[in-house]
Design a protein around this motif. Structure first.
Motif, PDB file in Angstrom:
ATOM      1  N   ALA A   8       0.698  -1.206  -0.201  1.00  0.00           N
ATOM      2  CA  ALA A   8      -0.069  -0.018   0.311  1.00  0.00           C
ATOM      3  C   ALA A   8       0.974   1.425   0.402  1.00  0.00           C
ATOM      4  CB  ALA A   8      -0.736   0.229   1.038  1.00  0.00           C
ATOM      5  N   ASN A   9       2.178   0.901   0.703  1.00  0.00           N
ATOM      6  CA  ASN A   9       2.652   1.805   0.687  1.00  0.00           C
ATOM      7  C   ASN A   9       3.467   2.641  -0.660  1.00  0.00           C
ATOM      8  OD1 ASN A   9       2.525   3.550   3.184  1.00  0.00           O
ATOM      9  ND2 ASN A   9       3.424   2.079   3.851  1.00  0.00           N
ATOM     10  N   ARG A  70      -6.275   6.148   2.266  1.00  0.00           N
ATOM     11  CA  ARG A  70      -6.443   4.271   2.440  1.00  0.00           C
ATOM     12  C   ARG A  70      -6.621   3.890   3.571  1.00  0.00           C
ATOM     13  NH1 ARG A  70      -0.846   1.480   3.720  1.00  0.00           N
ATOM     14  NH2 ARG A  70      -1.388   2.723   5.765  1.00  0.00           N
ATOM     15  N   LYS A  71      -6.799   5.206   4.548  1.00  0.00           N
ATOM     16  CA  LYS A  71      -7.144   4.701   5.854  1.00  0.00           C
ATOM     17  C   LYS A  71      -8.583   4.734   5.707  1.00  0.00           C
ATOM     18  CE  LYS A  71      -3.191   6.606   8.813  1.00  0.00           C
ATOM     19  NZ  LYS A  71      -2.674   7.751   9.564  1.00  0.00           N
ATOM     20  N   ALA A  72      -9.093   5.606   5.026  1.00  0.00           N
ATOM     21  CA  ALA A  72     -11.213   6.039   5.072  1.00  0.00           C
ATOM     22  C   ALA A  72     -11.567   4.553   4.337  1.00  0.00           C
ATOM     23  CB  ALA A  72     -11.285   6.636   4.674  1.00  0.00           C
ATOM     24  N   LYS A  73     -10.911   3.747   3.642  1.00  0.00           N
ATOM     25  CA  LYS A  73     -11.208   2.578   2.567  1.00  0.00           C
ATOM     26  C   LYS A  73     -10.971   1.913   3.507  1.00  0.00           C
ATOM     27  CE  LYS A  73     -10.225   0.072  -1.091  1.00  0.00           C
ATOM     28  NZ  LYS A  73      -9.257   0.035  -2.212  1.00  0.00           N
ATOM     29  N   LEU A  79     -16.245  -1.316   8.818  1.00  0.00           N
ATOM     30  CA  LEU A  79     -17.630  -1.189   8.999  1.00  0.00           C
ATOM     31  C   LEU A  79     -18.295  -2.654   8.171  1.00  0.00           C
ATOM     32  CD1 LEU A  79     -17.359   2.439   9.012  1.00  0.00           C
ATOM     33  CD2 LEU A  79     -18.137   1.010  10.792  1.00  0.00           C
ATOM     34  N   GLN A  80     -17.880  -2.487   6.707  1.00  0.00           N
ATOM     35  CA  GLN A  80     -18.801  -3.623   6.486  1.00  0.00           C
ATOM     36  C   GLN A  80     -18.583  -4.641   6.884  1.00  0.00           C
ATOM     37  OE1 GLN A  80     -20.849  -2.848   3.394  1.00  0.00           O
ATOM     38  NE2 GLN A  80     -21.810  -4.524   3.687  1.00  0.00           N
ATOM     39  N   LEU A  81     -17.851  -5.430   7.475  1.00  0.00           N
ATOM     40  CA  LEU A  81     -17.252  -6.524   8.206  1.00  0.00           C
ATOM     41  C   LEU A  81     -18.598  -6.972   9.201  1.00  0.00           C
ATOM     42  CD1 LEU A  81     -13.751  -7.191   7.613  1.00  0.00           C
ATOM     43  CD2 LEU A  81     -15.585  -8.472   6.601  1.00  0.00           C
TER      44      LEU A  81
END
Length: 252
Positions: A8-9, A70-73, A79-81
């Motif tokens: 990701a980085n 990325r943190k928001a995603k 939250l979906q889980l």
């Protein structure tokens, strides 16, 4: 740092690099056009400013924005889980993992034709009193697995509460419903329930039935199926009670 975080980085770095290079190109282009309009040439100071500003600003700003994105995603994914887990818990029995009463009723609401098979574990209180409630829970889980293997994929299977279960077989014929009930009964009989010192305790269920041709109302179907289930209990348990096929035709 995990491989996923490293990946990701790297993605953020590449995005920041691409934005920086594009900003640098755009800055030089705009500076070139403006200086040529005003002065007719591009002096060294303009080149330095046009190079330094996007290099200093674009990269770090892009890095910060992409990091927060990325943190928001990741937060939305978590939250979906949680949402999916809460929905699963709301619709399924905690102990056995099958449908609960509420979701079972909702599942058959749009299925007018079918057979309700009401199932009750025989002498379940004796199991709890003799071996303890933990052993009773084990028995319920094993019974659930046995019935799950006996029903069809299209059938709805639920725990209504305690040692009471139900199966709704949609569009099942009279003979198919009887065969299904018998498979369930035999499957429970075959369970290896070993509550104490490896000694097998035989499990059995009593079964009642109700057909959509008798009633379209769920509560009424439950009452009919329970009446036949009690009949099975009174006649020795470990059996399924169905109406005569001729009686069903008269009702229909």
């Amino acid at each position: 740092m995990s491989n996923a975080e490293k990946k990701a980085n790297w993605k953020i770095f590449l995005v920041a690099l691409a934005v920086t290079l594009f900003s640098l190109f755009l800055s030089l282009l705009v500076t070139y056009i403006v200086t040529h309009i005003l002065h007719g040439y591009m002096n060294p100071t303009s080149v330095v400013i046009a190079t330094i500003v996007p290099t200093i600003v674009a990269g770090p700003v892009t890095w910060v924005i992409e990091s927060y994105r990325r943190k928001a995603k990741d937060a939305l994914a978590r939250l979906q889980l949680v949402k999916d887990e809460l929905e699963h818990q709301a619709n399924h029995d905690t102990l056995t993992g099958i449908l609960n009463r509420r979701s079972f009723i909702a599942g058959i609401a749009d299925k007018p034709d079918g057979v309700l098979i009401s199932i009750d574990v025989d002498h379940f209180k004796r199991i709890n009193d003799t071996y303890g409630h933990a052993a009773g829970d084990v028995a319920l889980v094993q019974i659930t697995q046995a019935i799950s293997n006996a029903v069809r994929e299209s059938d709805l299977f639920a725990r209504l509460g305690g040692e009471e279960f139900a199966v709704f077989a949609n569009d099942a014929s009279y003979e198919n419903a009887k065969d299904l009930a018998e498979r369930i009964r035999l499957a429970v009989n075959a369970v290896d329930f070993l509550p104490e010192d490896g000694v097998r305790h035989e499990l059995s269920v009593s079964i009642g039935s109700a057909f959509g041709s008798e009633s379209k109302d769920f509560d009424a179907m439950v009452a009919i199926a329970d009446q036949r289930l009690y009949c099975a209990k009174e006649n020795g348990r470990n059996r399924a009670v169905f109406p005569d096929a001729s009686d069903l035709k008269q009702v229909a």
